[in-house]
Design a protein around this motif. Structure first.
Motif, PDB file in Angstrom:
ATOM      1  N   TYR A  81       0.798  -1.220   0.000  1.00  0.00           N
ATOM      2  CA  TYR A  81       0.000   0.000   0.000  1.00  0.00           C
ATOM      3  C   TYR A  81       0.835   1.276   0.000  1.00  0.00           C
ATOM      4  CZ  TYR A  81      -4.364  -2.490   1.199  1.00  0.00           C
ATOM      5  OH  TYR A  81      -5.469  -3.297   1.204  1.00  0.00           O
ATOM      6  N   GLY A  82       2.116   1.185   0.341  1.00  0.00           N
ATOM      7  CA  GLY A  82       2.915   2.388   0.533  1.00  0.00           C
ATOM      8  C   GLY A  82       2.563   3.017   1.872  1.00  0.00           C
ATOM      9  N   ARG A  83       2.471   4.351   1.883  1.00  0.00           N
ATOM     10  CA  ARG A  83       2.099   5.091   3.105  1.00  0.00           C
ATOM     11  C   ARG A  83       0.573   5.200   3.132  1.00  0.00           C
ATOM     12  NH1 ARG A  83       5.290   8.364   5.769  1.00  0.00           N
ATOM     13  NH2 ARG A  83       3.782  10.055   5.772  1.00  0.00           N
ATOM     14  N   PHE A  84      -0.056   4.594   4.132  1.00  0.00           N
ATOM     15  CA  PHE A  84      -1.512   4.588   4.194  1.00  0.00           C
ATOM     16  C   PHE A  84      -1.989   4.598   5.643  1.00  0.00           C
ATOM     17  CE2 PHE A  84      -0.415   0.236   4.774  1.00  0.00           C
ATOM     18  CZ  PHE A  84      -1.456  -0.383   5.444  1.00  0.00           C
ATOM     19  N   LYS A 114      -4.554  12.796   4.383  1.00  0.00           N
ATOM     20  CA  LYS A 114      -4.013  13.745   3.399  1.00  0.00           C
ATOM     21  C   LYS A 114      -3.093  14.764   4.054  1.00  0.00           C
ATOM     22  CE  LYS A 114      -8.102  13.718   0.483  1.00  0.00           C
ATOM     23  NZ  LYS A 114      -9.260  14.524   0.069  1.00  0.00           N
ATOM     24  N   GLU A 117       0.244  13.381   4.834  1.00  0.00           N
ATOM     25  CA  GLU A 117       0.953  12.866   3.666  1.00  0.00           C
ATOM     26  C   GLU A 117       0.892  11.347   3.505  1.00  0.00           C
ATOM     27  OE1 GLU A 117       4.843  14.664   3.506  1.00  0.00           O
ATOM     28  OE2 GLU A 117       3.995  16.673   3.683  1.00  0.00           O
ATOM     29  N   TYR A 118      -0.292  10.793   3.787  1.00  0.00           N
ATOM     30  CA  TYR A 118      -0.536   9.385   3.509  1.00  0.00           C
ATOM     31  C   TYR A 118      -1.316   9.292   2.209  1.00  0.00           C
ATOM     32  CZ  TYR A 118       1.441   8.334   7.988  1.00  0.00           C
ATOM     33  OH  TYR A 118       2.317   8.225   9.033  1.00  0.00           O
ATOM     34  N   GLU A 119      -1.096   8.223   1.464  1.00  0.00           N
ATOM     35  CA  GLU A 119      -1.592   8.113   0.091  1.00  0.00           C
ATOM     36  C   GLU A 119      -2.988   7.508  -0.016  1.00  0.00           C
ATOM     37  OE1 GLU A 119       1.535   5.712  -1.480  1.00  0.00           O
ATOM     38  OE2 GLU A 119       3.016   7.300  -1.268  1.00  0.00           O
ATOM     39  N   SER A 120      -3.383   6.725   0.975  1.00  0.00           N
ATOM     40  CA  SER A 120      -4.688   6.068   0.900  1.00  0.00           C
ATOM     41  C   SER A 120      -5.153   5.670   2.292  1.00  0.00           C
ATOM     42  CB  SER A 120      -4.602   4.828  -0.008  1.00  0.00           C
ATOM     43  OG  SER A 120      -3.681   3.895   0.506  1.00  0.00           O
TER      44      SER A 120
END
Length: 154
Positions: A81-84, A114, A117-120
């Motif tokens: 997921y990356g950063r979530f 948001k 700085e989280y992507e989802s």
């Protein structure tokens, strides 16, 4: 992530971060509706442990000073997921459903993600919770992307 009290005021509601033991315990009657297997002490121990060790955050949506919905989430980073932000717990009091409280709280989590700085935002939902699935997919625009598997080690 900064600590301290976070509070958001709406026209008729307040979203408040629950930091103190007293506030965390005030949310138990609503959280118990989702996490029926927990007693009050286990709930408090798990929330405090998750806050200390896993960056867990607990917020309540309050209407006229009464907790009507609760969300618990934690920021995470994985290769998939990356950063979530993972929503661990989301529940609206059974007597207060269909008034938009869950949508307000989940939208708050989206904004928090948001701003930090989280992507989802991701979550899991029990297979039997078809009303919740409709809410996530139809109202909130979530996609089904995987199954969650669990192995008990006890």
């Amino acid at each position: 992530m900064s600590g301290g009290m976070v509070m958001v005021m709406g026209d008729t509601f307040t979203i408040k971060e629950l930091d103190s033991q007293t506030d965390i315990l005030k949310a138990f009657p609503v959280m118990k509706q989702l996490r029926q297997h927990l007693d009050e002490k286990t709930y408090l121990d798990l929330v405090e442990d998750a806050k200390d060790k896993d960056s867990y955050k607990l917020f309540a949506l309050m209407e006229e000073g009464e907790i009507v919905a609760v969300v618990g989430f934690k920021p995470m980073i994985t290769l998939y997921y990356g950063r979530f932000v993972w929503v661990c717990d989301l529940v609206t009091d059974t007597t207060k459903r269909s008034k938009g409280y869950g949508e307000k709280l989940l939208s708050y989590v989206h904004e928090w993600a948001k701003e930090n700085e989280y992507e989802s935002v991701a979550l899991s939902s029990g297979l039997q919770r078809t009303d919740a699935h409709r809410f996530y997919e139809d109202k909130m625009g979530y996609d089904k992307v995987s199954y969650v598997f669990k192995a008990s080690l006890k």
